[in-house]
Design a protein around this motif. Structure first.
Motif, short mmCIF file in Angstrom:
data_model
loop_
_atom_site.label_atom_id
_atom_site.label_comp_id
_atom_site.label_asym_id
_atom_site.label_seq_id
_atom_site.Cartn_x
_atom_site.Cartn_y
_atom_site.Cartn_z
N MET A 1 67.89 123.87 29.84
CA MET A 1 67.73 123.51 31.24
C MET A 1 68.16 122.07 31.48
SD MET A 1 66.17 126.22 32.24
CE MET A 1 65.58 127.58 31.25
N PRO A 2 68.74 121.79 32.64
CA PRO A 2 69.00 120.40 32.99
C PRO A 2 67.93 119.80 33.90
CG PRO A 2 70.28 121.80 34.42
CD PRO A 2 69.48 122.72 33.52
N CYS A 3 67.02 120.62 34.42
CA CYS A 3 66.04 120.15 35.41
C CYS A 3 64.62 120.62 35.08
CB CYS A 3 66.40 120.63 36.81
SG CYS A 3 67.96 120.02 37.44
N ASN A 4 63.66 119.83 35.53
CA ASN A 4 62.24 120.17 35.40
C ASN A 4 61.51 119.84 36.70
OD1 ASN A 4 61.50 121.07 32.57
ND2 ASN A 4 62.73 119.26 32.11
N ILE A 5 60.26 120.25 36.78
CA ILE A 5 59.42 119.92 37.93
C ILE A 5 59.16 118.41 37.94
CG2 ILE A 5 57.14 120.26 38.98
CD1 ILE A 5 57.07 122.98 37.44
N ASN A 6 59.28 117.80 39.11
CA ASN A 6 58.90 116.40 39.29
C ASN A 6 57.42 116.38 39.65
OD1 ASN A 6 58.41 113.77 40.23
ND2 ASN A 6 60.54 113.52 40.87
N PHE A 7 56.58 116.28 38.63
CA PHE A 7 55.13 116.40 38.84
C PHE A 7 54.58 115.27 39.70
CE2 PHE A 7 55.95 118.55 34.73
CZ PHE A 7 55.46 119.81 35.04
N GLU A 8 55.12 114.06 39.54
CA GLU A 8 54.62 112.91 40.30
C GLU A 8 54.90 113.09 41.80
OE1 GLU A 8 55.09 111.83 36.18
OE2 GLU A 8 56.56 112.62 37.60
N GLU B 1 65.47 112.09 33.38
CA GLU B 1 64.31 111.44 34.02
C GLU B 1 63.01 111.89 33.35
OE1 GLU B 1 64.55 111.42 38.48
OE2 GLU B 1 66.35 112.62 38.08
N THR B 2 62.93 113.18 33.02
CA THR B 2 61.74 113.70 32.35
C THR B 2 61.51 112.96 31.04
OG1 THR B 2 62.18 115.90 33.27
CG2 THR B 2 60.64 115.78 31.44
N TYR B 3 62.56 112.81 30.25
CA TYR B 3 62.42 112.11 28.97
C TYR B 3 62.05 110.64 29.15
CZ TYR B 3 63.65 115.66 25.53
OH TYR B 3 63.61 116.74 24.69
N GLU B 4 62.60 110.01 30.18
CA GLU B 4 62.28 108.61 30.45
C GLU B 4 60.79 108.45 30.76
OE1 GLU B 4 63.70 105.01 33.48
OE2 GLU B 4 64.79 106.91 33.42
N LYS B 5 60.25 109.37 31.57
CA LYS B 5 58.83 109.32 31.91
C LYS B 5 57.95 109.58 30.68
CE LYS B 5 59.40 110.88 36.71
NZ LYS B 5 59.17 112.00 37.65
N LEU B 6 58.32 110.60 29.89
CA LEU B 6 57.50 110.95 28.74
C LEU B 6 57.57 109.89 27.65
CD1 LEU B 6 58.10 114.80 28.51
CD2 LEU B 6 55.99 113.63 29.13
N ARG C 1 59.51 108.72 22.54
CA ARG C 1 60.43 107.57 22.56
C ARG C 1 61.62 107.84 21.64
NH1 ARG C 1 57.43 102.43 21.23
NH2 ARG C 1 56.77 102.55 23.42
N GLY C 2 62.83 107.73 22.18
CA GLY C 2 64.04 107.92 21.40
C GLY C 2 64.50 109.36 21.29
N THR C 3 63.76 110.30 21.90
CA THR C 3 64.12 111.71 21.76
C THR C 3 65.45 112.03 22.41
OG1 THR C 3 61.76 112.25 21.81
CG2 THR C 3 63.29 114.08 21.99
N TRP C 4 65.69 111.50 23.61
CA TRP C 4 66.96 111.82 24.28
C TRP C 4 68.15 111.23 23.52
CZ3 TRP C 4 68.90 115.48 26.65
CH2 TRP C 4 70.09 115.35 27.38
N ASP C 5 67.98 110.07 22.93
CA ASP C 5 69.04 109.50 22.09
C ASP C 5 69.34 110.43 20.92
OD1 ASP C 5 69.25 107.24 23.68
OD2 ASP C 5 67.82 106.09 22.48
N LEU C 6 68.29 111.00 20.34
CA LEU C 6 68.46 111.92 19.21
C LEU C 6 69.16 113.20 19.67
CD1 LEU C 6 67.83 112.04 16.20
CD2 LEU C 6 65.64 113.11 16.76
N TRP C 7 68.80 113.68 20.84
CA TRP C 7 69.48 114.84 21.42
C TRP C 7 70.99 114.59 21.46
CZ3 TRP C 7 70.44 119.51 22.99
CH2 TRP C 7 69.44 120.39 23.38
N ASN C 8 71.38 113.43 21.97
CA ASN C 8 72.80 113.11 22.10
C ASN C 8 73.49 112.99 20.75
OD1 ASN C 8 73.47 112.86 25.01
ND2 ASN C 8 71.78 111.41 24.99
N GLU C 9 72.76 112.52 19.75
CA GLU C 9 73.33 112.46 18.40
C GLU C 9 73.60 113.87 17.88
OE1 GLU C 9 70.93 110.13 15.75
OE2 GLU C 9 71.10 108.32 16.97
N GLY C 10 72.66 114.79 18.12
CA GLY C 10 72.84 116.17 17.69
C GLY C 10 74.06 116.81 18.33
#
Length: 376
Positions: free
Chosen positions: A95-102, A119-124, A133-142
């Motif tokens: 998925m590229p999108c999630n619920i904006n809970f805020e 944005e979801t990863y930034e918030k989490l 922290r750092g998960t989205w960077d790891l995603w991009n490495e994969g």
């Protein structure tokens, strides 16, 4: 003995028809990546106290992939190489999108609001730094390493019709989930044909018209998030009507995941059965892909999943068919229970090592790469 005989017959029967090759091709298609289902263990416990039901392992364990989830997954994928020196490849249908809970909370849960996965990863990363922290960077490495090739699984993993109607009614299950930054433990309600998680389920056939904009918007969001256009689609819940295939084609989708025997909803609870196979094309010229191997290592059915999956792969290769393995992210999630992740990734590691040991000529591919090969 009778059960084993039936299983053997089924393993072979589902490989009788479809595109063939003498190459030992292995595709691992895994659904639900990029989707927030459960926010955390604390959220699950809070929902339990409110009376929310755990109806399946997804309600209990499925979370947005954490840094440790990906680290351990990548280690498993990189533990083997195929005949071409390529590591094992995951095709996360994502998925590229999630619920904006805020925003939903700020507006008094008066309507649906979404956000991009980034944005979801930034918030989490701010809310749960130890996990995210750092998960989205790891995603991009994969993605850069070629061991993760995400493809389109819909814009978000929810049914908007059901979501909006439950929201308007102040549905307790939905509001409890949203207030805990989650979307899980939600029942279908009055529509027997609509799952809360299935984005393209409908009751009235005319509801398919709305899905066209969801598809266009979702594929654009996918390109923004993952950095390229997806040409392959597998719907969340897997029950879309082919009327939306034209829009998918117009947006660049050439390949469609579909069940071998699809129960296709025609509207208002009327269905028809459709038989599919890998390599079959539809009226839009799109190629169907049917997963012929199942691997769900944390689904406790009394099955030795490594052995059973190897038998399914063996049957596919016997009939000169690619082995298209079907799985779900929940098997590799450890945010709620690290033992679940340990079991799932341990089984995955064993499976991959056995595959290259038994079939040294194995070739790992992403699902859309196989689609390119089939379509020429």
């Amino acid at each position: 003995m009778i059960r084993n005989l039936k299983r053997t017959i089924l393993l072979n029967a589902k490989n009788l028809v479809g595109w063939r090759t003498k190459r030992k091709i292995v595709v691992i298609s895994v659904d639900d990546y990029g989707n927030v289902r459960l926010n955390s263990k604390q959220a699950r416990e809070a929902m339990d106290r409110e009376g929310s039901k755990v109806m399946n392992r997804f309600d209990a364990l499925d979370t947005l992939e954490t840094r440790e989830d990906l680290e351990m997954l990548f280690e498993a994928l990189q533990s083997v190489k195929d005949k071409n020196g390529r590591h094992a490849v995951f095709t996360p249908f994502a998925m590229p999108c999630n619920i904006n809970f805020e925003k939903m909370a700020e507006t008094g849960y008066s309507g649906y609001y979404s956000e991009l996965l980034t944005e979801t990863y930034e918030k989490l990363a701010a809310l749960q730094p130890d996990a995210y922290r750092g998960t989205w960077d790891l995603w991009n490495e994969g993605i850069e390493w070629g061991i993760m090739v995400p493809l389109f699984h819909g814009r978000e993993h929810l049914n908007l019709k059901l979501f909006e109607e439950k929201l308007a009614k102040g549905d307790k299950e939905l509001l409890t989930a949203l207030k805990n930054r989650s979307y899980t433990s939600i029942s279908s309600g009055e529509y027997e044909t609509i799952s809360p998680m299935a984005a393209f389920d409908f009751w009235e056939f005319e509801e398919n018209e709305r899905f066209k904009e969801v598809i266009r918007d979702g594929l654009n969001a996918f390109e923004t998030v993952y950095g390229y256009r997806s040409n392959h689609f597998n719907p969340p819940g897997g029950r879309e009507h082919p009327v939306i295939h034209k829009t998918l084609k117009e947006c660049g989708v050439k390949y469609l995941d579909t069940p071998l025997i699809k129960t296709e909803h025609q509207g208002k609870g009327t269905y028809k059965k459709v038989v599919n196979y890998t390599g079959k094309t539809n009226g839009e010229g799109q190629t169907y892909m049917v997963r012929n191997v199942v691997f769900e290592p944390t689904d406790d059915r009394g099955v030795n999943w490594v052995n059973y999956t190897l038998k399914q792969i063996e049957a596919a290769f016997r009939w000169n068919r690619p082995a298209i393995i079907s799985s779900h992210r929940v098997n590799f999630c450890g945010h709620i229970d690290p033992e679940n992740r340990k079991a799932g990734i341990g089984a995955l590691t064993n499976l991959l090592q056995e595959i290259v040991k038994r079939w040294p000529e194995t070739e790992f591919m992403a699902a859309n790469e196989l689609g390119d090969l089939i379509s020429g």
